[in-house]
Design an enzyme around this catalytic site. Structure first.
Site, PDB file in Angstrom:
ATOM      1  N   PRO A   2       5.179  -3.167 -10.001  1.00 17.48           N
ATOM      2  CA  PRO A   2       4.886  -4.240 -10.962  1.00 17.48           C
ATOM      3  C   PRO A   2       3.529  -4.888 -10.695  1.00 17.48           C
ATOM      4  CG  PRO A   2       6.949  -4.620  -9.758  1.00 17.48           C
ATOM      5  CD  PRO A   2       6.238  -3.515  -9.080  1.00 17.48           C
ATOM      6  N   GLU A   3       2.695  -4.954 -11.731  1.00 16.16           N
ATOM      7  CA  GLU A   3       1.416  -5.653 -11.659  1.00 16.16           C
ATOM      8  C   GLU A   3       1.480  -6.797 -12.681  1.00 16.16           C
ATOM      9  OE1 GLU A   3      -1.916  -2.914 -11.753  1.00 16.16           O
ATOM     10  OE2 GLU A   3      -0.657  -1.266 -11.081  1.00 16.16           O
ATOM     11  N   HIS A  94      21.105  -1.602  -4.299  1.00 18.43           N
ATOM     12  CA  HIS A  94      20.144  -2.319  -3.448  1.00 18.43           C
ATOM     13  C   HIS A  94      20.009  -3.771  -3.872  1.00 18.43           C
ATOM     14  CE1 HIS A  94      19.027   1.501  -1.621  1.00 18.43           C
ATOM     15  NE2 HIS A  94      18.936   1.999  -2.842  1.00 18.43           N
ATOM     16  N   ARG A 113      13.120  -0.321  -1.912  1.00 20.50           N
ATOM     17  CA  ARG A 113      12.234  -0.118  -0.755  1.00 20.50           C
ATOM     18  C   ARG A 113      11.952  -1.408   0.001  1.00 20.50           C
ATOM     19  NH1 ARG A 113       7.410   3.888  -1.969  1.00 20.50           N
ATOM     20  NH2 ARG A 113       7.341   3.781   0.296  1.00 20.50           N
ATOM     21  N   ARG A 152     -19.798  -8.190  -1.040  1.00 21.19           N
ATOM     22  CA  ARG A 152     -19.001  -7.105  -0.480  1.00 21.19           C
ATOM     23  C   ARG A 152     -19.666  -5.759  -0.665  1.00 21.19           C
ATOM     24  NH1 ARG A 152     -13.643  -9.100   0.724  1.00 21.19           N
ATOM     25  NH2 ARG A 152     -13.564 -11.194  -0.135  1.00 21.19           N
TER      26      ARG A 152
END
Ligand SMILES: [Zn+2]
Length: 272
Positions: A2-3, A94, A113, A152
């Site tokens: 998910p973004e 899960h 996970r 950067r």
């Protein structure tokens, strides 16, 4: 994974049903999902949810101060699913957390996970600072993005994934944004800084289209009602290695940048 568009869809799906509801019970059974410094999830009991918001890729359930705020990060495979009250709870393999509300609805956290996290803490102050989440592309200005890239030298693809520098993007949308902006993923940050305006415009455009489509479902992601997103059919480069570029027809290439699979068109992405 998910973004921003997927998380935004989850937030929109939860805002209506949960707004104004009071938490009756809340429990998290997998303690490793707590982010360090978190209060126990049970501390939400008795609190009224005033709003559901997104902070980068995190989902916030806000309550009136001094009640604690809940931040949930879905990690790689997490889902927050809303269950109607009454019927039997769905059996998930899960399932790690359940929050029950006064209208008998349940919010269930499922994550195979377990790379997600829960953080419960005071809502005051800058939550972005506390959770190490910077501004997202809708909050960041072009001049500020330019300043952030200028200092950067890492590849721009890696910098777009740095949640402190710009939040909300993951591997899928970073590749898509670089393609639509015509910027090569290996361009060093300081060389891409001049394209900050174009990167930001394309970021917003790609994210808006993806939000409208319900996000991208490759494998695990589901909206709060359990349905899938539709943007996977609109991806220009992500997951399309060897297939023709949608603009020039040359094959899309896949390389590895900072250990992440990266998809781009060598012909369309030259600038930066
Ligand atoms: Zn191309």
């Amino acid at each position: 994974v998910p973004e921003l568009p997927e998380v935004e869809n989850v937030v929109r799906g939860l805002a209506g049903p949960l707004g104004g509801r009071t938490v009756v019970r809340a429990r998290l059974t997998s303690r490793d999902l707590y982010r360090s410094g978190s209060l126990p999830l049970s501390r939400l009991a008795g609190s009224k949810i005033t709003s559901v918001e997104r902070l980068g890729k995190a989902i916030l359930l806000r309550t009136p101060p001094p009640d604690p705020v809940l931040a949930v990060h879905l990690g790689m495979t997490g889902n927050l699913l809303l269950e109607e009250g009454g019927g039997k709870p769905v059996r998930y393999k899960h399932k790690h957390a359940v929050i029950e509300f006064d209208d008998s609805r349940r919010l269930v956290y499922v994550d195979s996970r377990r790379f997600g996290f829960f953080w419960i803490g005071p809502g005051g102050g800058d939550l972005g600072d506390k959770l190490n989440i910077g501004p997202d592309p809708f909050q960041l200005g072009a001049a500020e993005l330019r300043r952030r890239l200028e200092r950067r030298t890492a590849p721009v693809k890696s910098l777009l994934l740095n949640q402190r520098l710009v939040s909300g993007l993951g591997n899928i949308y970073a590749d898509e944004i670089l393609f639509h902006a015509g910027v090569h993923p290996l361009t060093p940050g300081n060389a891409a800084a001049g394209s900050a305006g174009r990167l930001l415009r394309q970021a917003r455009a790609v994210l808006r289209r993806a939000i409208t489509q319900g996000g991208t479902t490759i494998r695990d992601y589901r909206k709060a009602d359990g349905s899938m997103g539709g943007f996977q059919r609109r991806l220009a480069v992500y997951g399309r290695a060897g297939q023709p570029c949608v603009d020039c027809g040359r094959p899309v290439r896949r390389i590895v940048v900072g250990s992440r699979g990266t998809h781009f068109c060598p012909r369309c992405q030259k600038t930066g």
